[in-house]
Design a protein around this motif. Sequence first.
Motif, PDB file in Angstrom:
ATOM      1  N   VAL A 160      14.595  32.214  46.846  1.00 50.02           N
ATOM      2  CA  VAL A 160      15.293  31.270  47.729  1.00 50.02           C
ATOM      3  C   VAL A 160      16.792  31.524  47.619  1.00 50.02           C
ATOM      4  CG1 VAL A 160      15.743  28.844  48.248  1.00 50.02           C
ATOM      5  CG2 VAL A 160      13.468  29.564  47.457  1.00 50.02           C
ATOM      6  N   CYS A 161      17.437  31.817  48.764  1.00 55.49           N
ATOM      7  CA  CYS A 161      18.880  32.120  48.741  1.00 55.49           C
ATOM      8  C   CYS A 161      19.738  30.974  49.255  1.00 55.49           C
ATOM      9  CB  CYS A 161      19.178  33.403  49.511  1.00 55.49           C
ATOM     10  SG  CYS A 161      18.656  33.408  51.235  1.00 55.49           S
ATOM     11  N   SER A 162      19.169  30.061  50.042  1.00 52.91           N
ATOM     12  CA  SER A 162      19.949  28.887  50.486  1.00 52.91           C
ATOM     13  C   SER A 162      18.997  27.799  50.960  1.00 52.91           C
ATOM     14  CB  SER A 162      20.936  29.251  51.595  1.00 52.91           C
ATOM     15  OG  SER A 162      20.263  29.607  52.787  1.00 52.91           O
ATOM     16  N   VAL A 163      19.493  26.573  50.969  1.00 53.32           N
ATOM     17  CA  VAL A 163      18.705  25.406  51.376  1.00 53.32           C
ATOM     18  C   VAL A 163      19.453  24.654  52.475  1.00 53.32           C
ATOM     19  CG1 VAL A 163      17.751  23.182  50.629  1.00 53.32           C
ATOM     20  CG2 VAL A 163      17.627  25.180  49.107  1.00 53.32           C
ATOM     21  N   SER A 164      18.783  24.416  53.612  1.00 53.26           N
ATOM     22  CA  SER A 164      19.396  23.704  54.733  1.00 53.26           C
ATOM     23  C   SER A 164      19.045  22.225  54.730  1.00 53.26           C
ATOM     24  CB  SER A 164      18.960  24.339  56.065  1.00 53.26           C
ATOM     25  OG  SER A 164      19.271  25.715  56.100  1.00 53.26           O
ATOM     26  N   ASP A 178      20.529  18.118  47.895  1.00 54.04           N
ATOM     27  CA  ASP A 178      21.134  18.658  46.661  1.00 54.04           C
ATOM     28  C   ASP A 178      20.081  18.906  45.595  1.00 54.04           C
ATOM     29  OD1 ASP A 178      23.614  18.619  47.807  1.00 54.04           O
ATOM     30  OD2 ASP A 178      24.312  16.809  46.794  1.00 54.04           O
ATOM     31  N   PHE A 179      19.105  17.997  45.482  1.00 58.57           N
ATOM     32  CA  PHE A 179      18.040  18.192  44.504  1.00 58.57           C
ATOM     33  C   PHE A 179      17.236  19.452  44.819  1.00 58.57           C
ATOM     34  CE2 PHE A 179      13.483  17.847  43.674  1.00 58.57           C
ATOM     35  CZ  PHE A 179      13.495  17.810  42.287  1.00 58.57           C
ATOM     36  N   VAL A 180      16.835  19.594  46.092  1.00 60.89           N
ATOM     37  CA  VAL A 180      16.044  20.767  46.489  1.00 60.89           C
ATOM     38  C   VAL A 180      16.844  22.044  46.271  1.00 60.89           C
ATOM     39  CG1 VAL A 180      14.846  21.897  48.404  1.00 60.89           C
ATOM     40  CG2 VAL A 180      14.710  19.425  48.151  1.00 60.89           C
ATOM     41  N   ASN A 181      18.148  21.990  46.564  1.00 64.36           N
ATOM     42  CA  ASN A 181      19.009  23.163  46.381  1.00 64.36           C
ATOM     43  C   ASN A 181      19.084  23.558  44.900  1.00 64.36           C
ATOM     44  OD1 ASN A 181      20.975  25.150  47.336  1.00 64.36           O
ATOM     45  ND2 ASN A 181      22.470  23.918  46.230  1.00 64.36           N
ATOM     46  N   GLN A 182      19.323  22.579  44.035  1.00 61.19           N
ATOM     47  CA  GLN A 182      19.403  22.862  42.599  1.00 61.19           C
ATOM     48  C   GLN A 182      18.048  23.315  42.043  1.00 61.19           C
ATOM     49  OE1 GLN A 182      21.001  19.340  40.768  1.00 61.19           O
ATOM     50  NE2 GLN A 182      22.916  19.425  41.898  1.00 61.19           N
ATOM     51  N   PHE A 183      16.977  22.793  42.628  1.00 60.55           N
ATOM     52  CA  PHE A 183      15.636  23.085  42.145  1.00 60.55           C
ATOM     53  C   PHE A 183      15.151  24.473  42.570  1.00 60.55           C
ATOM     54  CE2 PHE A 183      10.922  22.227  42.197  1.00 60.55           C
ATOM     55  CZ  PHE A 183      10.806  22.033  40.823  1.00 60.55           C
ATOM     56  N   LEU A 184      15.594  24.947  43.755  1.00 60.42           N
ATOM     57  CA  LEU A 184      15.053  26.180  44.314  1.00 60.42           C
ATOM     58  C   LEU A 184      16.016  27.364  44.329  1.00 60.42           C
ATOM     59  CD1 LEU A 184      13.049  24.938  47.445  1.00 60.42           C
ATOM     60  CD2 LEU A 184      12.175  25.445  45.169  1.00 60.42           C
ATOM     61  N   ALA A 185      17.331  27.084  44.450  1.00 57.73           N
ATOM     62  CA  ALA A 185      18.289  28.167  44.682  1.00 57.73           C
ATOM     63  C   ALA A 185      18.184  29.259  43.625  1.00 57.73           C
ATOM     64  CB  ALA A 185      19.708  27.611  44.729  1.00 57.73           C
ATOM     65  N   ARG A 186      18.070  30.494  44.113  1.00 61.15           N
ATOM     66  CA  ARG A 186      18.013  31.721  43.309  1.00 61.15           C
ATOM     67  C   ARG A 186      16.760  31.843  42.443  1.00 61.15           C
ATOM     68  NH1 ARG A 186      21.364  31.717  46.567  1.00 61.15           N
ATOM     69  NH2 ARG A 186      23.477  32.572  46.466  1.00 61.15           N
ATOM     70  N   ARG A 187      15.753  31.007  42.693  1.00 60.66           N
ATOM     71  CA  ARG A 187      14.500  31.126  41.945  1.00 60.66           C
ATOM     72  C   ARG A 187      13.586  32.146  42.621  1.00 60.66           C
ATOM     73  NH1 ARG A 187      11.694  25.524  40.340  1.00 60.66           N
ATOM     74  NH2 ARG A 187      10.317  27.000  39.270  1.00 60.66           N
TER      75      ARG A 187
END
Length: 326
Positions: free
Chosen positions: A61-65, A183-192
């Motif tokens: 995951v590179c970004s979250v919209s 923000d939660f989804v971004n912190q949870f998924l970003a770069r995983r």
Amino acid sequence: DWCSKMERAGKVWLVRETGASPMVYPAGEEVGQSRGSNSVTITPSLPRIPLPTTAEWDITVCSVSSTNQVHLWLGGAKDQLRSLHTAMLLHHRMRSSCSSDSPVVGSLYSALVSEGQCRRVRVVQVDRNNCTCRCLVLDYGEEEVVQWSRLVKLDVKFMEVPVQAVKATLAGVDEINEKVMVDFVNQFLARRRLVGVLVGDVIDNIPALVLFDTSQEEDIMVSEDIIKYMSSNTITTSKQPPSISPQSKPFQKSPTSALMSPPLPEVGEYFDLVVSHIVSPIEFYVQSHSSLPMYKSLSTQMKNYYISNSSDLVFTDLTPGSIFAV
């Protein structure tokens, strides 16, 4: 849709990029064409990366919209981008910037988004008062505001690598744009780095995926963790039960037998099922394939039994919660 119809009629032209909505321009009045000319010069477009043909995808995951819309990389895209960005940075430093000229909406540039970091971007909007522009960072699927002085026309040799960001939705996760949730989804998924399991058909080149973390001994359904967080942090208003008037009598509850509930699969476990009844688009019933022969046998046994055993029900037996054969 209306965009395609207008495009066929020659009223507009579209620029399509993977990971972004099409950009619509009035025909004859935008990028690459001057007024009074009958020729249109279409801005170069980067190739799209082909989607996997298998059901399970190796993704990062590179970004979250939003809570259910993300952009992701496939396979080893991260390593490929690292090499591309290094070459772009060396080229960027040797070329003149756009500090004196206004960037063109829809055109491709190399953007110095931060010190030592170059990215391929497409200009979305130009602010001539502040000499800035809003750009779509093509390989990440997110937008950045960039100074004109940090833009250099993208060289053709950097247009060969397909756009790496793939727009996707998280199957089963509601779309919420509230900042706390995103923000939660971004912190949870970003770069995983995860495994995405494709659900259904790919519509408009946007796949729907269920995400799994397979790095541990047991697979973990990451999408389920997101759903649980959203459910526990969403404020719901509970309806008050209807009041009972003094004249009315509530139904008397009678003790009834209870049928056994079917065993449920563990979180993250695959479940071979068939949809048996649909109440609404978000509520339906399923049965395990393994239980279907047993259910068919039960139906036959009940039919044979009640052919020779007539009903002895009376009206008083019909109470809420009672179980009957129909």
